[in-house]
Design a protein around this motif. Structure first.
Motif, short mmCIF file in Angstrom:
data_model
loop_
_atom_site.label_atom_id
_atom_site.label_comp_id
_atom_site.label_asym_id
_atom_site.label_seq_id
_atom_site.Cartn_x
_atom_site.Cartn_y
_atom_site.Cartn_z
N ALA A 29 0.65 -1.32 0.13
CA ALA A 29 0.10 -0.08 -0.14
C ALA A 29 0.86 1.27 -0.02
N ARG A 30 0.37 2.28 -0.56
CA ARG A 30 0.92 3.69 -0.72
C ARG A 30 0.13 4.61 -0.84
N PRO A 31 -0.33 5.47 0.10
CA PRO A 31 -0.02 5.34 1.58
C PRO A 31 -0.61 4.13 2.26
N VAL A 32 -0.57 4.45 3.64
CA VAL A 32 -1.38 3.51 4.47
C VAL A 32 -2.74 3.69 4.47
N PRO A 33 -3.69 2.86 4.08
CA PRO A 33 -4.94 3.04 4.22
C PRO A 33 -5.42 3.49 5.59
N VAL A 34 -6.15 4.41 5.56
CA VAL A 34 -6.66 4.95 6.94
C VAL A 34 -7.40 4.03 7.78
N PRO A 35 -8.14 3.02 7.13
CA PRO A 35 -8.97 2.06 7.96
C PRO A 35 -7.94 1.16 8.68
#
Length: 220
Positions: A29-35
């Motif tokens: 992932a890029r960026p880190v998923p907020v969930p």
């Protein structure tokens, strides 16, 4: 150990079904998923690979909803997230130009042609410095060819036999092979690049901030 791990298969942008002490992503992932951050309990640990790099991020949830940790002194990669059943076509047309056209700038460079994707630290630094860059490599009995392409229209082609200095064609707003060469110079002069073992801070919106000494970078 009293633990009950389980797999969750779902859209990475959707809320996870619960909250967790540990989250290990089996997709990059890029960026880190907020969930992912929201589902991590305070002090819980997240491990993920960063898309288009060979970097493993380990981070612990902080009170502000973000996380802090390190880039591990090891490397790995997973396939990246995507929308729909297939990946977009990428830069196929630009790579066709890169393989066949004469560049606006043509010169000899110092380092031999290599498959940059197999030089994981260099490749990771290149994709951090130039987000969106793509790499192609071919080796035949006649020699090696490496091509770089970027969505802004920049491209580069390096050609050489084995360990000989390559002839490099470059065009577009950036000189992609020149930027790659500067990373390789940095590694040779310093004995390595600052990525592995560097400090990592993930803000609540998922943006990753890396730092080590006077060097820093942002992955969003």
């Amino acid at each position: 150990m009293g633990l009950s791990p389980h797999f969750v298969t779902q859209d990475a942008t959707d809320a996870l079904p619960g909250d967790y002490d540990r989250i290990v992503a089996t997709v990059s992932a890029r960026p880190v998923p907020v969930p992912w951050l929201q589902a991590l309990r305070r002090g819980g640990r997240l491990v993920t690979t960063i898309a288009d790099t060979a970097l493993i991020l380990t981070a612990w949830k902080t009170p502000d909803g973000g996380a802090t940790g390190v880039i591990e002194r090891d490397w790995a990669g997973f396939m990246t997230t995507r929308h729909g059943s297939a990946y977009p076509p990428g830069l196929d047309e630009l790579f066709k130009t890169a393989r066949e056209a004469d560049g606006e700038n043509v010169k000899l460079f110092r380092y031999p042609v290599t498959d940059i994707r197999n030089n994981w630290e260099v490749w990771s630094m290149l994709t951090i410095n130039i987000p969106g860059i793509e790499v192609d490599f071919e080796e035949t009995p006649e020699g090696r060819t490496a091509c770089l392409a970027h969505p802004d229209g920049s491209w580069a082609r390096a050609e050489a036999t084995k360990f000989e200095p390559p002839t490099v064609h470059q065009s577009g707003p950036r000189r992609l092979w020149s930027e790659l060469e500067s990373i390789r110079n940095w590694r040779e002069v310093e004995g390595g690049l600052p990525l592995y073992g560097c400090h990592a801070v993930v803000t609540p919106d998922g943006v990753i901030h890396l730092s080590r000494g006077r060097w820093s970078a942002t992955i969003g």
